[in-house]
Write a protein that holds these residues in place. Structure first.
Motif, PDB file in Angstrom:
ATOM      1  N   ASP A   1      -7.869   4.237   3.392  1.00  0.00           N
ATOM      2  CA  ASP A   1      -6.764   3.285   3.551  1.00  0.00           C
ATOM      3  C   ASP A   1      -7.179   2.269   4.619  1.00  0.00           C
ATOM      4  O   ASP A   1      -7.401   2.643   5.773  1.00  0.00           O
ATOM      5  CB  ASP A   1      -5.503   4.069   3.962  1.00  0.00           C
ATOM      6  CG  ASP A   1      -4.245   3.209   3.915  1.00  0.00           C
ATOM      7  OD1 ASP A   1      -4.336   2.037   3.509  1.00  0.00           O
ATOM      8  OD2 ASP A   1      -3.167   3.721   4.280  1.00  0.00           O
TER       9      ASP A   1
ATOM     10  N   THR B   1      -4.267  -4.314   1.640  1.00  0.00           N
ATOM     11  CA  THR B   1      -2.959  -4.971   1.483  1.00  0.00           C
ATOM     12  C   THR B   1      -2.969  -6.388   2.043  1.00  0.00           C
ATOM     13  O   THR B   1      -3.789  -6.706   2.911  1.00  0.00           O
ATOM     14  CB  THR B   1      -1.884  -4.130   2.228  1.00  0.00           C
ATOM     15  OG1 THR B   1      -0.624  -4.783   2.153  1.00  0.00           O
ATOM     16  CG2 THR B   1      -2.229  -3.927   3.697  1.00  0.00           C
TER      17      THR B   1
ATOM     18  N   SER C   1      -0.259  -7.311   3.545  1.00  0.00           N
ATOM     19  CA  SER C   1       0.859  -7.239   4.510  1.00  0.00           C
ATOM     20  C   SER C   1       0.498  -7.755   5.885  1.00  0.00           C
ATOM     21  O   SER C   1       1.329  -8.354   6.564  1.00  0.00           O
ATOM     22  CB  SER C   1       1.356  -5.798   4.643  1.00  0.00           C
ATOM     23  OG  SER C   1       2.144  -5.475   3.542  1.00  0.00           O
TER      24      SER C   1
ATOM     25  N   TYR D   1      -6.277  -2.837   7.923  1.00  0.00           N
ATOM     26  CA  TYR D   1      -6.580  -3.645   9.121  1.00  0.00           C
ATOM     27  C   TYR D   1      -8.031  -4.093   9.208  1.00  0.00           C
ATOM     28  O   TYR D   1      -8.404  -4.746  10.178  1.00  0.00           O
ATOM     29  CB  TYR D   1      -6.251  -2.828  10.389  1.00  0.00           C
ATOM     30  CG  TYR D   1      -4.854  -2.278  10.365  1.00  0.00           C
ATOM     31  CD1 TYR D   1      -3.773  -3.140  10.460  1.00  0.00           C
ATOM     32  CD2 TYR D   1      -4.611  -0.917  10.199  1.00  0.00           C
ATOM     33  CE1 TYR D   1      -2.474  -2.659  10.409  1.00  0.00           C
ATOM     34  CE2 TYR D   1      -3.315  -0.427  10.143  1.00  0.00           C
ATOM     35  CZ  TYR D   1      -2.250  -1.302  10.248  1.00  0.00           C
ATOM     36  OH  TYR D   1      -0.975  -0.825  10.187  1.00  0.00           O
TER      37      TYR D   1
ATOM     38  N   ARG E   1       5.238  -7.815  -0.303  1.00  0.00           N
ATOM     39  CA  ARG E   1       4.947  -6.494  -0.857  1.00  0.00           C
ATOM     40  C   ARG E   1       3.790  -6.549  -1.851  1.00  0.00           C
ATOM     41  O   ARG E   1       3.956  -6.209  -3.031  1.00  0.00           O
ATOM     42  CB  ARG E   1       6.201  -5.867  -1.505  1.00  0.00           C
ATOM     43  CG  ARG E   1       7.452  -5.843  -0.666  1.00  0.00           C
ATOM     44  CD  ARG E   1       7.280  -5.211   0.703  1.00  0.00           C
ATOM     45  NE  ARG E   1       6.834  -3.829   0.665  1.00  0.00           N
ATOM     46  CZ  ARG E   1       5.800  -3.371   1.394  1.00  0.00           C
ATOM     47  NH1 ARG E   1       5.112  -4.181   2.197  1.00  0.00           N
ATOM     48  NH2 ARG E   1       5.461  -2.130   1.332  1.00  0.00           N
TER      49      ARG E   1
ATOM     50  N   SER F   1       0.845  -1.211   0.000  1.00  0.00           N
ATOM     51  CA  SER F   1       0.000   0.000   0.000  1.00  0.00           C
ATOM     52  C   SER F   1       0.867   1.244   0.000  1.00  0.00           C
ATOM     53  O   SER F   1       0.430   2.324  -0.357  1.00  0.00           O
ATOM     54  CB  SER F   1      -0.893   0.027   1.234  1.00  0.00           C
ATOM     55  OG  SER F   1      -2.005  -0.789   1.039  1.00  0.00           O
TER      56      SER F   1
HETATM   57  C1  PLP Z   1      -2.382   2.744   7.445  1.00  0.00           C
HETATM   58  C2  PLP Z   1      -1.337   2.059   6.651  1.00  0.00           C
HETATM   59  N1  PLP Z   1      -1.305   2.238   5.322  1.00  0.00           N
HETATM   60  C3  PLP Z   1      -0.381   1.618   4.570  1.00  0.00           C
HETATM   61  C4  PLP Z   1       0.581   0.804   5.130  1.00  0.00           C
HETATM   62  C5  PLP Z   1       1.629   0.190   4.240  1.00  0.00           C
HETATM   63  O1  PLP Z   1       1.380  -1.164   4.049  1.00  0.00           O
HETATM   64  P1  PLP Z   1       2.163  -2.039   3.001  1.00  0.00           P
HETATM   65  O2  PLP Z   1       2.976  -3.012   3.789  1.00  0.00           O
HETATM   66  O3  PLP Z   1       1.101  -2.706   2.191  1.00  0.00           O
HETATM   67  O4  PLP Z   1       3.029  -1.146   2.156  1.00  0.00           O
HETATM   68  C6  PLP Z   1       0.584   0.590   6.516  1.00  0.00           C
HETATM   69  C7  PLP Z   1       1.611  -0.254   7.130  1.00  0.00           C
HETATM   70  O5  PLP Z   1       1.749  -0.396   8.302  1.00  0.00           O
HETATM   71  C8  PLP Z   1      -0.398   1.246   7.290  1.00  0.00           C
HETATM   72  O6  PLP Z   1      -0.467   1.099   8.620  1.00  0.00           O
END
Ligand code: PLP
Length: 414
Positions: A205, A245, A247, A208, A255, A104
């Motif tokens: 965004d 994401t 992640s 979570y 990634r 993200s």
């Molecule tokens: C709110 C938020 N947006 C984006 C990201 C970035 O995530 P990614 O690992 O997909 O780059 C994070 C990562 O902790 C996040 O907390």
């Protein structure tokens, strides 16, 4: 330092700082330090064996294809799977509305590139995700900040800020990073109505959203979007761009993330992504598809929820047990973080040093604000996903000693 290169750096690089968290993670890598610093998933929940099997299968069945260049938009079966998964949360889209990105973080960079001219203002929560500020800073963003409370962004403060005409709003409705708070249902509706009234697009965004440990799922902004409802074609693709994401649900090391947006916006983002990296790793996309398919992702998310709920509860309990009564904290319904506002006058950087001396780390709150904030300095962001329950308890005990020393020392000086 030689001025040879420095004098040639582009203007946009001036004033860019490296992430306070990445710098901090370096300091906290001593094995004896219990870190509540980074937003790292628990290493023991990574589905290593499933990845191993998936890699093997991908190489056997799609060896050449998975090692070849791929389409910028992403691997079609993965985009379709993402569209199907999101439909369960009411986000109706086709594969054509999904762009796979390299995390993200890349999505935020592409959005900055797409929308921000130097000096444009972006409406953000105060506090907000540091990585978004870093991404937008490169494009010369200025910030209009809206405070948050336990129910997320305080919509009562929104209208006056919208009148200033920000280019877009960047919002984290679920288990916000850094504060762990969730935008209430009522405020989601208010925010959407005001955004519509003032014609301001929203970047939602949501890394979570699936990691909820209590309470009911709330409709994402992209689903409530008025423009989308007016079009009435069943697809959640109006004035909200949605990001998520793998992640936190699979592994950050692969990634892999995605953007959901109207097709013409995706088309423009594709051009920008081509310039950045041609496409996200083909191999990783094939493997993630193999890992996630046949219901595995759902099963795995259940396991993560269970593990993180336990860790959250241990942290909340330890805070209650060890922290002095004048300190409070947020009660996150999901995600990875909680937020501790220390009493007025506490110096977060001093507290950070005191905590490190006790071999425990957190992230001081000042780096999460778009505009310099005295307020941020007295906050701590605590991550509860990374450390094991026993370590969490011991870490909070150690941190409470640093907190008490700081507080009572401060009081002694008054
Ligand atoms: C709110 C938020 N947006 C984006 C990201 C970035 O995530 P990614 O690992 O997909 O780059 C994070 C990562 O902790 C996040 O907390």
């Amino acid at each position: 330092m030689s001025t040879f290169w420095k004098s040639r750096y582009a203007l946009r690089t001036l004033g860019i700082k490296s992430s306070a968290i990445r710098e901090l993670l370096k300091v906290t890598q001593r094995p004896e330090v219990i870190s509540f610093g980074g937003g790292l998933p628990a290493p023991d929940v990574f589905p290593v064996q499933r990845f191993e099997e998936a890699c093997h299968k991908v190489l056997q069945e799609h060896g050449a294809e998975s090692l070849q260049y791929g389409a910028t938009e992403g691997y079609e079966p993965l985009r379709e799977m993402i569209a199907r998964n999101m439909a369960r949360y009411g986000i109706l889209s086709k594969a054509e509305n999904v762009l796979i990105t390299s995390g993200s973080q890349q999505a935020l960079d592409l959005i900055g590139k797409l929308l921000i001219n130097p000096g444009d203002s972006v409406l953000v929560e105060a506090p907000t995700y540091l990585g978004a500020l870093q991404a937008f800073n490169v494009y010369g963003a200025q910030y209009v900040s809206v405070p948050i409370d336990e129910d997320g962004l305080v919509t009562a403060h929104l209208e006056s800020r919208l009148r200033a005409g920000p280019k877009f709003m960047y919002v984290l409705p679920n288990f916000q990073n850094p504060a762990g708070v969730t935008l209430s249902e009522g405020r989601r509706h208010e925010l959407i109505l005001l955004a519509d009234q003032y014609g301001i697009p929203i970047i939602e965004d949501d890394p979570y959203g699936q990691l909820r440990y209590e309470g009911e799922h709330l409709a994402p902004l992209v689903v409530l979007d008025r423009e989308n409802l007016r079009r009435d074609n069943g697809f959640a693709l109006g004035n909200v761009i949605y990001l998520s994401t793998f992640s936190k649900t699979l592994a950050p090391g692969i990634r892999l993330a995605w953007i959901v947006a109207p097709e013409d916006v995706i088309g423009k983002l594709v051009q920008l992504k081509q310039a950045a990296d041609l496409h996200t790793s083909t191999f990783n996309q094939f493997v993630a598809y193999e890992v996630a398919r046949d219901g595995f992702l759902d099963q795995h998310v259940k396991l993560i929820r269970q593990a993180y709920r336990e860790r959250r509860d241990v942290m909340l309990q330890a805070l209650k047990e060890f922290f002095p009564p004048e300190v409070t904290w947020t009660h996150p319904q999901g995600g990875l973080f909680l937020w501790v506002p220390m009493p007025q006058g506490t110096d977060g950087q001093e507290l950070f040093q005191a905590a490190l001396a006790q071999d425990v780390a957190f992230v001081p709150g000042d780096c999460f604000y778009g505009n310099d904030s005295e307020e941020g300095c007295r906050h701590m962001r605590l991550n509860f996903s990374y450390s094991e329950p026993e370590q969490i308890k011991e870490g909070i005990r150690r941190l409470s000693q640093a907190v008490k020393r700081q507080l009572y020392h401060e009081h002694a000086r008054v």
